[in-house]
Design a protein around this motif. Structure first.
Motif, PDB file in Angstrom:
ATOM      1  N   ASP A 310       0.821  -1.218   0.000  1.00 52.68           N
ATOM      2  CA  ASP A 310       0.000   0.000   0.000  1.00 52.68           C
ATOM      3  C   ASP A 310       0.853   1.266   0.000  1.00 52.68           C
ATOM      4  O   ASP A 310       0.445   2.304  -0.523  1.00 52.68           O
ATOM      5  N   MET A 311       2.036   1.174   0.621  1.00 51.22           N
ATOM      6  CA  MET A 311       2.884   2.365   0.725  1.00 51.22           C
ATOM      7  C   MET A 311       3.320   2.868  -0.643  1.00 51.22           C
ATOM      8  O   MET A 311       3.601   4.058  -0.820  1.00 51.22           O
ATOM      9  N   LEU A 312       3.358   1.972  -1.617  1.00 49.20           N
ATOM     10  CA  LEU A 312       3.812   2.371  -2.958  1.00 49.20           C
ATOM     11  C   LEU A 312       2.776   3.229  -3.682  1.00 49.20           C
ATOM     12  O   LEU A 312       3.043   3.754  -4.757  1.00 49.20           O
ATOM     13  N   ARG A 313       1.598   3.384  -3.089  1.00 47.96           N
ATOM     14  CA  ARG A 313       0.620   4.301  -3.684  1.00 47.96           C
ATOM     15  C   ARG A 313       0.965   5.758  -3.392  1.00 47.96           C
ATOM     16  O   ARG A 313       0.375   6.672  -3.966  1.00 47.96           O
ATOM     17  N   CYS A 314       1.888   5.980  -2.463  1.00 45.55           N
ATOM     18  CA  CYS A 314       2.197   7.339  -1.991  1.00 45.55           C
ATOM     19  C   CYS A 314       2.575   8.265  -3.142  1.00 45.55           C
ATOM     20  O   CYS A 314       3.393   7.923  -3.988  1.00 45.55           O
ATOM     21  N   ILE A 315       1.959   9.457  -3.159  1.00 38.99           N
ATOM     22  CA  ILE A 315       2.298  10.445  -4.183  1.00 38.99           C
ATOM     23  C   ILE A 315       3.095  11.606  -3.584  1.00 38.99           C
ATOM     24  O   ILE A 315       3.208  12.670  -4.194  1.00 38.99           O
ATOM     25  N   LYS A 316       3.616  11.420  -2.387  1.00 39.91           N
ATOM     26  CA  LYS A 316       4.521  12.382  -1.743  1.00 39.91           C
ATOM     27  C   LYS A 316       3.895  13.770  -1.628  1.00 39.91           C
ATOM     28  O   LYS A 316       4.537  14.777  -1.913  1.00 39.91           O
ATOM     29  N   CYS A 317       2.652  13.798  -1.182  1.00 36.34           N
ATOM     30  CA  CYS A 317       1.969  15.085  -1.070  1.00 36.34           C
ATOM     31  C   CYS A 317       2.239  15.765   0.257  1.00 36.34           C
ATOM     32  O   CYS A 317       2.011  16.953   0.411  1.00 36.34           O
ATOM     33  N   ALA A 318       2.639  14.971   1.259  1.00 32.76           N
ATOM     34  CA  ALA A 318       2.963  15.497   2.598  1.00 32.76           C
ATOM     35  C   ALA A 318       1.753  15.827   3.459  1.00 32.76           C
ATOM     36  O   ALA A 318       1.917  16.385   4.548  1.00 32.76           O
ATOM     37  N   ALA A 319       0.551  15.484   3.020  1.00 36.36           N
ATOM     38  CA  ALA A 319      -0.610  15.745   3.881  1.00 36.36           C
ATOM     39  C   ALA A 319      -0.450  15.035   5.223  1.00 36.36           C
ATOM     40  O   ALA A 319      -0.826  15.554   6.273  1.00 36.36           O
ATOM     41  N   CYS A 320       0.131  13.839   5.189  1.00 35.45           N
ATOM     42  CA  CYS A 320       0.266  13.090   6.441  1.00 35.45           C
ATOM     43  C   CYS A 320       1.239  13.779   7.396  1.00 35.45           C
ATOM     44  O   CYS A 320       1.050  13.745   8.605  1.00 35.45           O
ATOM     45  N   LEU A 321       2.265  14.432   6.865  1.00 39.14           N
ATOM     46  CA  LEU A 321       3.178  15.187   7.733  1.00 39.14           C
ATOM     47  C   LEU A 321       2.441  16.383   8.335  1.00 39.14           C
ATOM     48  O   LEU A 321       2.525  16.643   9.539  1.00 39.14           O
ATOM     49  N   PRO A 342       4.507  10.432   9.030  1.00 34.27           N
ATOM     50  CA  PRO A 342       4.017   9.053   8.937  1.00 34.27           C
ATOM     51  C   PRO A 342       4.534   8.312   7.695  1.00 34.27           C
ATOM     52  O   PRO A 342       4.907   7.140   7.788  1.00 34.27           O
ATOM     53  N   MET A 343       4.560   8.999   6.545  1.00 33.98           N
ATOM     54  CA  MET A 343       5.032   8.282   5.348  1.00 33.98           C
ATOM     55  C   MET A 343       6.494   7.883   5.509  1.00 33.98           C
ATOM     56  O   MET A 343       6.909   6.801   5.105  1.00 33.98           O
ATOM     57  N   GLY A 344       7.267   8.755   6.140  1.00 37.76           N
ATOM     58  CA  GLY A 344       8.671   8.442   6.369  1.00 37.76           C
ATOM     59  C   GLY A 344       8.836   7.303   7.357  1.00 37.76           C
ATOM     60  O   GLY A 344       9.721   6.453   7.201  1.00 37.76           O
ATOM     61  N   VAL A 373      -6.393  11.868   6.032  1.00 39.02           N
ATOM     62  CA  VAL A 373      -6.098  12.930   5.067  1.00 39.02           C
ATOM     63  C   VAL A 373      -5.305  12.433   3.867  1.00 39.02           C
ATOM     64  O   VAL A 373      -5.193  13.141   2.868  1.00 39.02           O
ATOM     65  N   CYS A 374      -4.754  11.242   3.941  1.00 33.40           N
ATOM     66  CA  CYS A 374      -3.949  10.735   2.827  1.00 33.40           C
ATOM     67  C   CYS A 374      -4.835  10.578   1.594  1.00 33.40           C
ATOM     68  O   CYS A 374      -5.809   9.840   1.623  1.00 33.40           O
ATOM     69  N   PRO A 375      -4.509  11.291   0.509  1.00 33.84           N
ATOM     70  CA  PRO A 375      -5.375  11.211  -0.671  1.00 33.84           C
ATOM     71  C   PRO A 375      -5.458   9.781  -1.201  1.00 33.84           C
ATOM     72  O   PRO A 375      -6.452   9.405  -1.815  1.00 33.84           O
ATOM     73  N   MET A 376      -4.421   8.998  -0.941  1.00 37.04           N
ATOM     74  CA  MET A 376      -4.381   7.617  -1.409  1.00 37.04           C
ATOM     75  C   MET A 376      -4.914   6.645  -0.360  1.00 37.04           C
ATOM     76  O   MET A 376      -4.782   5.432  -0.512  1.00 37.04           O
ATOM     77  N   ARG A 377      -5.468   7.184   0.712  1.00 32.32           N
ATOM     78  CA  ARG A 377      -6.008   6.378   1.809  1.00 32.32           C
ATOM     79  C   ARG A 377      -5.073   5.232   2.195  1.00 32.32           C
ATOM     80  O   ARG A 377      -5.491   4.078   2.364  1.00 32.32           O
ATOM     81  N   ILE A 378      -3.812   5.538   2.299  1.00 35.20           N
ATOM     82  CA  ILE A 378      -2.848   4.511   2.709  1.00 35.20           C
ATOM     83  C   ILE A 378      -3.071   4.237   4.196  1.00 35.20           C
ATOM     84  O   ILE A 378      -3.115   5.179   4.996  1.00 35.20           O
ATOM     85  N   PRO A 379      -3.241   2.988   4.568  1.00 34.60           N
ATOM     86  CA  PRO A 379      -3.530   2.681   5.984  1.00 34.60           C
ATOM     87  C   PRO A 379      -2.268   2.796   6.837  1.00 34.60           C
ATOM     88  O   PRO A 379      -1.752   1.803   7.351  1.00 34.60           O
ATOM     89  N   LEU A 380      -1.792   4.027   6.989  1.00 33.78           N
ATOM     90  CA  LEU A 380      -0.498   4.246   7.652  1.00 33.78           C
ATOM     91  C   LEU A 380      -0.438   3.646   9.057  1.00 33.78           C
ATOM     92  O   LEU A 380       0.556   2.997   9.394  1.00 33.78           O
ATOM     93  N   PRO A 381      -1.486   3.817   9.899  1.00 34.88           N
ATOM     94  CA  PRO A 381      -1.395   3.201  11.233  1.00 34.88           C
ATOM     95  C   PRO A 381      -1.215   1.679  11.161  1.00 34.88           C
ATOM     96  O   PRO A 381      -0.433   1.105  11.921  1.00 34.88           O
TER      97      PRO A 381
HETATM   98  S1  SF4 Z   1      -0.548  11.678   2.754  1.00 31.06           S
HETATM   99 FE1  SF4 Z   1      -0.404   9.698   1.717  1.00 31.06          FE
HETATM  100  S2  SF4 Z   1       0.201  10.185  -0.357  1.00 31.06           S
HETATM  101 FE2  SF4 Z   1       0.599  12.011   0.843  1.00 31.06          FE
HETATM  102  S3  SF4 Z   1       2.744  11.787   1.489  1.00 31.06           S
HETATM  103 FE3  SF4 Z   1       1.520  10.916   3.132  1.00 31.06          FE
HETATM  104  S4  SF4 Z   1       1.383   8.742   2.631  1.00 31.06           S
HETATM  105 FE4  SF4 Z   1       2.077   9.788   0.772  1.00 31.06          FE
END
Ligand code: SF4
Lengths: 459, 264
Positions: A310-321, A342-344, A373-381
């Motif tokens: 799932d992490m490979l869906r990340c588009i590096k938007c930084a919303a999670c930060l 969180p993405m890091g 808030v992750c646009p890709m709904r990555i289940p980070l937790p």
């Molecule tokens: S919010 Fe989701 S898509 Fe954006 S950087 Fe974080 S993990 Fe990646």
């Protein structure tokens, strides 16, 4: 880039004690998240777009090999050279080779986290090629010899005054008494200096927000236009991108672009969205003569088909930060490497190993806002928990936690033993009046156990 | 008491999962929850075999111990029509995380799923399942509410406690802009990274104090203990309570979290 993630606890303590950083983090909280909310509330189809984007990424990851090949074929048709890099070493050598072939003395760079990941600046400099960052934030931290503290706003940890000081120190050929109190003046000064660099550079290196398979195109989004100058002015353009950046079609890229800037900075769209396909053609007015793409794996393909895919869906938007209480408490440098928040905390263990990074997945309250808030709904937790599980199962967890958990679990499985022993514990705690200043989290207990009292008929 | 859902079976057997924190630290929340459930018409059961849902192990990556504790909870509670916990995070653990713990074990997965389907957090159970709209409670105070993370994001609890609070006579709700921000507790996170957790709860405390409310209410004892501990350490006079105490009318006779007061 060398990681200091092992020293997370000290790094975090430094972040907590840094007043200027804390002020910057306070401004961050009032900025991007507020704008994000405004822009998505104006777009009724935002949730639908998220679902569409997720479907695109899922489909692409399931067929990643064939889309990468299609990208390569189409890029070659347009005249691009495509290079495959298994890891950072490979990528550095390939890039240095291209620079040498171009006889490069200086290289301009657009903002690229992947280039930070492979530490290209240091490597090029060590080999006699001068790298010059052209994104304002990257330029500032390059002058200060600091790593980025945020994946889209690399100098977010600094105040305007700090940047002004850095400029006065570095640009010592300029009038020392000039007024740099306005952000605009800083931008203008950087622009004036960078303009000469743009013109003199032999090679331009950019990242890519996406690679489009059907056209062999790479896409970058920027707000300063520096990326365009980096990739059109020098004779040679090198794109460095990781494997998961590929999307099947232009249409797919458009869908992802619609959620990217909104999630990142709260803009509807970034100021520049630049598509580049191969070198300059005969009737093009400008563009590079040589166009290279370096596609980097660096451990990502091992995530395919596994519990971290799932992490490979990340588009590096930084919303999670931007929404993470931990990031907002300690800042990005505490994470000790390129990727933070969180993405890091999910990506770094995958790329650097848990031995180096095990603190990151643990240092989370698992509040779940990132996933929201992750646009890709990555289940980070969930992904953070999975790293914790791996760390625990490989015997990594520290002895104190391990023993404590084991003792507690032993008792909790045996209610007849658990309750009387816990009763002693709470009585002691009650006598002490709670955990006091050292453990304010433990209040003075009321006394007695609910289940016991209920059993004895108390209501 | 307000409208109730009459379409339900009679009697409705509810297993009250007090949660380890309520059981050991603040039994009055258990009694308040019991009172509310009985007033809503449930037949209440408090299995003695209950201890903890297993979150401390699960969130530390110790899935073996988490599974063992889950087996305990499943055995103790699967016989009831519903399982109710005065905590969003413990209810979410049972509802969302138990099934994942037994992946590959069809029998256990089925038992987890069946338990998962009938497990609820107290306040949302009372409104959504039992159809309660009010408890004819009185509580003369200004209060601000904290949406605990698991309850909010995993269980969808937001409007339910607010609806119940709106019906409390004398209670004036002062919403904080940061009501949905994490308090920094996170179980063992606050033990392993106390400075980071402390900074988060400090920011949270700033926001709570800024509302000017006299009381802080919430639905999860872990978060409430964390925030009350910090508020008290800062010298704040804000009183912290579980909303169940206010609704059940037991608040006046119970000292707020962390307060002295000898009732025994
Ligand atoms: S919010 Fe989701 S898509 Fe954006 S950087 Fe974080 S993990 Fe990646």
């Amino acid at each position: 880039m060398r990681s200091t993630t092992r020293n997370f606890v000290d790094n975090a303590a430094r972040g907590l004690a840094d007043d200027k950083l804390q002020a910057a983090l306070g401004r961050l909280s009032q900025g991007f998240p507020v704008k994000r909310l405004e822009t998505i509330s104006r777009l009724p189809e935002f949730e639908q777009l998220r679902d569409d984007a997720i479907a695109i990424k899922r489909h692409t990851l399931e067929n990643l090999d064939s889309y990468l090949e299609r990208y390569e074929e189409n890029a070659k048709v347009s005249g691009a050279h495509v290079h495959w890099a298994r890891d950072g070493d490979d990528a550095r050598e390939i890039i240095l080779g291209i620079c040498r072939d171009a006889g490069a003395k200086t290289v301009t760079k657009g903002k690229s986290m992947v280039s930070e990941e492979i530490g290209i600046n240091e490597f090029l400099a060590d080999n006699g090629v001068e790298p010059i960052e052209t994104d304002l934030g990257e330029y500032i931290i390059q002058l200060r010899d600091e790593p980025p503290s945020h994946i889209i706003a690399p100098a977010i940890h600094l105040s305007g005054a700090q940047v002004a000081d850095t400029f006065k120190e570095s640009h010592d050929e300029l009038d020392a008494d000039r007024d740099l109190s306005e952000p605009r003046t800083l931008l203008e000064e950087a622009r004036a200096i960078l303009r000469k660099k743009f013109l003199a550079a032999d090679v331009g290196i950019t990242g890519a927000n996406m690679l489009i398979a059907e056209t062999g195109t790479s896409v970058i989004v920027t707000n300063e236009g520096n990326g365009d100058l980096t990739q059109t002015l020098p004779k040679t353009h090198i794109v460095i991108a990781s494997i998961e950046k590929v999307v099947p079609t232009l249409e797919d890229a458009a869908t992802i672009l619609r959620i990217l800037a909104r999630s990142a900075t709260g803009q509807d769209i970034t100021v520049y969205t630049t598509y580049s396909t191969g070198p300059k053609r005969a009737d093009d007015l400008d563009g590079p003569e040589n166009y290279h793409v370096v596609i980097l794996d660096n451990g990502r393909s091992s995530l395919l088909g596994g519990e971290f895919e799932d992490m490979l869906r990340c588009i590096k938007c930084a919303a999670c930060l931007n929404h993470c209480p931990v990031y907002k408490a300690i800042g990005g440098h505490a994470y000790g490497w390129v990727y933070s928040g969180p993405m890091g905390a999910v990506l770094a263990p995958a790329l650097l190993g848990l031995g180096e990074t095990h603190h990151l997945p643990s240092a989370s309250s698992l509040c779940g806002r990132c996933q929201d808030v992750c646009p890709m709904r990555i289940p980070l937790p969930r992904l953070l928990r999975q790293w914790r599980r791996r760390w625990f199962e490989t015997g990594g967890e520290d002895t104190k936690t391990r023993l404590g958990l084991a003792a507690w679990a032993f008792l909790a499985k045996r209610p007849a033993l658990y309750r009387p022993l816990m009763a002693i514990g709470t009585s002691v705690l009650k006598l002490c009046g709670g955990g006091g200043r050292r453990f304010p989290i433990l209040p003075r207990p009321e006394g007695g156990s609910f289940v016991d009292q209920w059993k004895r008929g108390k209501r | 008491m307000g409208a109730m859902n009459t379409a339900l079976k009679n009697p409705i057997d509810v297993g009250l999962f007090a949660t380890c924190l309520v059981d050991l630290m603040r039994p009055s929340v258990g009694f308040a929850a019991a009172r509310l459930l009985e007033r809503a018409g449930c037949t209440l059961h408090v299995p003695e075999a209950q201890t903890c849902c297993g979150q401390p192990a699960y969130n530390s990556g110790d899935n073996t111990d988490a599974r063992n504790l889950a087996v305990n909870v499943i055995a103790a509670f699967e016989g009831f029509d519903y399982v109710v916990a005065p905590s969003g995070s413990c209810a979410a653990m049972i509802r969302h995380h138990y099934p994942a713990l037994f992946e590959g074990d069809a029998t256990m997965t089925a038992r987890c799923q069946s338990l998962s389907n009938k497990t609820h957090e107290l306040l949302s159970f009372l409104t959504d399942i039992m159809g309660v709209t009010e408890f004819e409670a009185e509580f003369e105070a200004t209060a601000t509410y904290h949406d605990s993370c698991s309850g909010l994001r995993e269980m969808g609890i937001r409007e339910q406690p607010r609806a119940l609070m709106a019906a409390v006579k004398g209670l004036e709700l002062r919403e904080s802009g940061e009501a949905q921000s994490c308090c920094g507790f996170g179980g063992l996170f606050s033990v392993k990274y106390p400075e980071v957790s402390g900074r988060i709860v400090d920011a949270k405390s700033d926001a709570i104090e800024a509302t000017g409310a006299e009381t802080l209410l919430g639905g999860d004892l872990g978060c409430l203990m964390n925030m009350s501990g910090r508020l008290r350490a800062r010298g704040s006079a804000i009183k912290t309570r579980h909303l169940a105490e206010v609704l059940a009318g037991t608040a006046p006779e119970t000292p707020a979290i962390g307060e002295e007061g000898d009732k025994d």
